[in-house]
Structures are given as structure tokens and as C-alpha cells.
Design an enzyme around this catalytic site. Sequence first.
Site, mmCIF file in Angstrom:
data_model
loop_
_atom_site.group_PDB
_atom_site.id
_atom_site.type_symbol
_atom_site.label_atom_id
_atom_site.label_comp_id
_atom_site.label_asym_id
_atom_site.label_seq_id
_atom_site.Cartn_x
_atom_site.Cartn_y
_atom_site.Cartn_z
ATOM 1 N N LYS A 81 20.900 12.171 -8.572
ATOM 2 C CA LYS A 81 20.431 11.304 -9.656
ATOM 3 C C LYS A 81 19.083 10.725 -9.229
ATOM 4 O O LYS A 81 18.889 10.398 -8.047
ATOM 5 C CB LYS A 81 21.464 10.187 -9.869
ATOM 6 C CG LYS A 81 21.177 9.258 -11.045
ATOM 7 C CD LYS A 81 22.297 8.213 -11.202
ATOM 8 C CE LYS A 81 22.097 7.309 -12.400
ATOM 9 N NZ LYS A 81 23.180 6.310 -12.548
ATOM 10 N N SER A 156 25.089 6.134 -17.260
ATOM 11 C CA SER A 156 23.712 6.520 -17.073
ATOM 12 C C SER A 156 23.521 7.782 -16.246
ATOM 13 O O SER A 156 22.438 8.359 -16.260
ATOM 14 C CB SER A 156 22.960 5.373 -16.397
ATOM 15 O OG SER A 156 23.481 5.137 -15.091
ATOM 16 N N SER A 180 28.991 4.302 -15.060
ATOM 17 C CA SER A 180 28.008 5.385 -15.160
ATOM 18 C C SER A 180 28.328 6.665 -14.414
ATOM 19 O O SER A 180 27.606 7.642 -14.568
ATOM 20 C CB SER A 180 26.639 4.887 -14.717
ATOM 21 O OG SER A 180 26.052 4.165 -15.755
HETATM 22 N N1 GLN Z 1 26.675 1.439 -19.471
HETATM 23 C C1 GLN Z 1 26.670 0.311 -18.595
HETATM 24 C C2 GLN Z 1 25.354 -0.396 -18.702
HETATM 25 O O1 GLN Z 1 24.577 -0.004 -19.489
HETATM 26 C C3 GLN Z 1 26.917 0.754 -17.179
HETATM 27 C C4 GLN Z 1 25.753 1.410 -16.569
HETATM 28 C C5 GLN Z 1 25.999 1.829 -15.173
HETATM 29 O O2 GLN Z 1 27.130 1.928 -14.726
HETATM 30 N N2 GLN Z 1 24.912 2.048 -14.461
HETATM 31 O O3 GLN Z 1 25.094 -1.332 -18.025
#
Ligand code: GLN
Length: 492
Positions: A81, A156, A180
Site C-alpha cells: 500500500k 482505504s 481498511s
Molecule cells: N473508512 C474509515 C475511515 O475513513 C477507516 C479507514 C481506515 O481504516 N484507514 O476513517
Amino acid sequence: MVDTKLLTTPVSQLRQLLQERDISSVELTQAYLNQIDAVNGALNAVITICREQALEEARVADAQLAKGQAKPLTGIPILHKDIFCTHGVRTTCGSRMLDQFIPAYDATVVSKLKAEGVVVLGKCNMDEFAMGSSNETSYFGSVKNPWNLDCVPGGSSGGSAAALAAGMAPLVTGTDTGGSIRQPASLCGITGLKPTYGRVSRLGIIAFASSLDQAGPMARTAEDCALALTVMAGVDAGDSTSADMPVPDFHAALNTDIEGLRIGLPREYFNDDLDDAVRNRVMTGLGELEKAGATLVDIDLPHSHYAIATYYVIAPAEASANLARYDGVRFGHRCDKPKDLVDLYLRSRSEGFGEEVQRRILVGTYALSAGFYDAYFNKAQQVRRIIAQDFHRAFEDVDVIAGPSAPGVAFPFGAKQQDPVAMYMEDIYTLAVNLAGLPGLSTPAGLIDGMPVGLQLIGKPFDEQTILNMAHRLQLDTDWHMAHPNLEISAS
Ligand code: GLN
């Protein structure tokens, strides 16, 4: 012709092919690079391809394999990532702010995997600064779901999940602050593990919300996640929040005997709000575990419904502090010809950050401001403790807690983009796990109208082993994890 069989082979089998010299790391690396070339135009899952470097690393791995000096992951290709700092390789975090950032060091996760001899194919697209559940917030454009190009891959770590599902790599890394790893794993039909907070070093991972962020592996199988976690985990002098705990060989310790294990089903997750089709798939998966000897029991997590509100105070508050460093002076994008210092800050940050990131900075700064700190941030910290206590109490009676990974299957682009709260609901089943610092895993549980859905297994602190064992057992008894989209993907 795409060699679908090779591109969907789990790491556990690829390493045998490598060790028996049935295939070389160079051949394997080339096969994945070819697949990246063939499908990335349609999917946009990879931001940076490290072609020459990967082939060179593969040659080194082949030499080690030939000498019989290979470690378990030597010669296995990986995509990281783009939140992990990679020495000499552009690291954007999905943001214009870091469009030109070339780190001078590797994240600990990256260097540990490197020392093992993995081959880095490149860097995966992601929601900007890991904020999002659909990969629509990336400065580099959204990622398409390989199961249906009109749908999001989740976020994400959506670039990582889509890349794995589409056969662009056999192993990818992700980070999970509120879901995410697990939510995109669910939406792309792969296995993803968020370890216990502190299990994996955060050094060199671009910070979003430091008390929640945790890195983990995403792969086709739980067995592959066990192989990767064993390498990624461990205390790190460079991360004072990394845990000084022994790291078992999760792979060697995999145990498929789940007889007598108790799985708690929170009433708050299996309530009337749960989509029927998702419930059906999740219960079918749990039924398999029951057949294998586990017992299902109802439990209560009475403060679950506060998780979203709590997370969306704490995560933005921490993000606003972490992102203050991107001021166009010390770090990040600098605007052209600033008039004065204030103009420099204002324009650099307005140009460098996208809409969702700016929204979080505003919310976080507000929650931390002197007049509102007690009402919002402090209160959220108190509720966080109560949410964690719910889990600890439940774990006095059960070994694992199970639920859906996400409220539904992948949704079409734009469906939730205009409504931040609808988007935030995507993580309703995952957020609380981060607030409590627990390990969580998403394993495929079959398809709904041709689209994958995941079953989430939540473990006790530092007990990744039990959820890996359980997922491994499920994957021995079913073949949902081996379902994959057609790998011949072309842009429409
Ligand atoms: N979707 C959640 C957010 O937008 C979690 C994102 C994540 O785990 N990085 O904060």
C-alpha cells in the site's frame, strides 16, 4: 493468454514451487508484472511499478534459493500500500500533498519483508491518507473492483485488495485504522488480517490516527496471512507503541482443530438492520465452523452503537495533529509563489489535501479546541474505554467474536460519495475492533449476486492465532476463498 492458475495460486504453494525450483522468482515476478501491465489501465490499483528493481530483487532471491538459503517468503512478489515508506521509491499516501515524496528509509514492515527476500513489485493506490471506504478519495483516481468495474473495491486499502483479487500479486500489505483491511478484503473476495494494536511496527507508515492505525497482510488464504504476519510482526525500538511480546510462528502453529471453541455472535450485529443476504452468507460460514466443532453463542456488546460517533471524533482529532506537519515548509506540496507565510500555509494545504482530508482536519481541530475538548475528545476517549470493556467482558465467555465484515457487497461509484455519514456506516462492523485494539480478520463467505462478501472473526488481544486457525479451517472446508473474478480485464 493469462495464466489464471498461476496468478491465483496461494503463497503457501508458490513457495514450494520456488523451493523445488519448478519456477524461478524471475519468472514469477515477470508473470505478475505482465498482469499489472495488462489490467492496471482498467483497474488503477497500482500507482508505482518497480519493474527493474523487482527483477533485480528476483534474481537475488533466485540465487539464494539455488544455494538453499531461502527463507519462507524468499522470491515471493508483493505489492505495498502506498502508505508504507519505501527507500528511494515514491510514496504518495494517495495524496497530492506527497505526490513528489521519495522516502530516505523503509518502513519497518517493508524492511522486514525485504530481509526475508520478498520482491517488491510496486505501490498500491489507496484513499487519500487512508481516509475512506471506497477508494474514491485518492488524488490518483478511484480504483475499480475487478469483480465489477462499475463498483468500488472498498477502502482505504482498496488498491491492495483489487490488485490481489485481479492476480497482480500473491501478497499485498494494507493498513487498518477503522476497517481498511477487512472491508476491502470483504468487497474484493480475499482474506485480510488486522493484527492487534502494537503487534506490527508503525515506523515508516504515514500516520493517520496513531492510536488506531495497524498494518497487516492481505492474501488469498489465511495460511498466507499467517506466513506474512510472522515476518511483519514484532517489537521495534523505533515505535514505542509496538508491543514487546513474543511473536509465534503463526504458520507453523496453524491448528485446524477448532472443536470446543466458542464463537460469540453480538446481538447488536445480527439485529434487524443487518441485510438479509449478508446475514445468510455469514450464517452459512458460521454453520461450517459449527460443523467443525465450534459452538455459537449469543453475546452482547451493548455500547456498539456508539462506535461510529466515537471513532469519528478520535480519528479526525488524531489526524488533524498528524497532518499538521504538511505545511509546505517541512513536508509536502508547496504552492507556487506564496505572498507571505499565511498564504503559503493556506494555499499549500488547500491545494495539497482533498475534500475528505480537509473535512477531517476541520472536525478534528474543532474537537481538540480548548472550548470543546472536554465535550468531544475527552468524552470520546471515555466511550472508547467502555466499548473496549464490552469486548473484554464478552471474551470472558467466548474465544472469538464473529460478524459481517461490511454491511453489504461492493456498491457503485458515487453511491455514497456525496453523503459522508452513509460512507462512514461502511465500517459499522469493523471500527469498534480498532477502538478496542483487537485483531480482526475477514475471510470470504461466498457471493451475493456474483459479488463477494466477508465473514469477520475478532480475536482476543494478541491472539491472532485463533482467528487464523478458524479461518484456515473454514478455508479447508469450503472453497469461497478461491473464487476470483475473470482475470482478463480490459478497460471499457
Ligand atoms: N473508512 C474509515 C475511515 O475513513 C477507516 C479507514 C481506515 O481504516 N484507514 O476513517
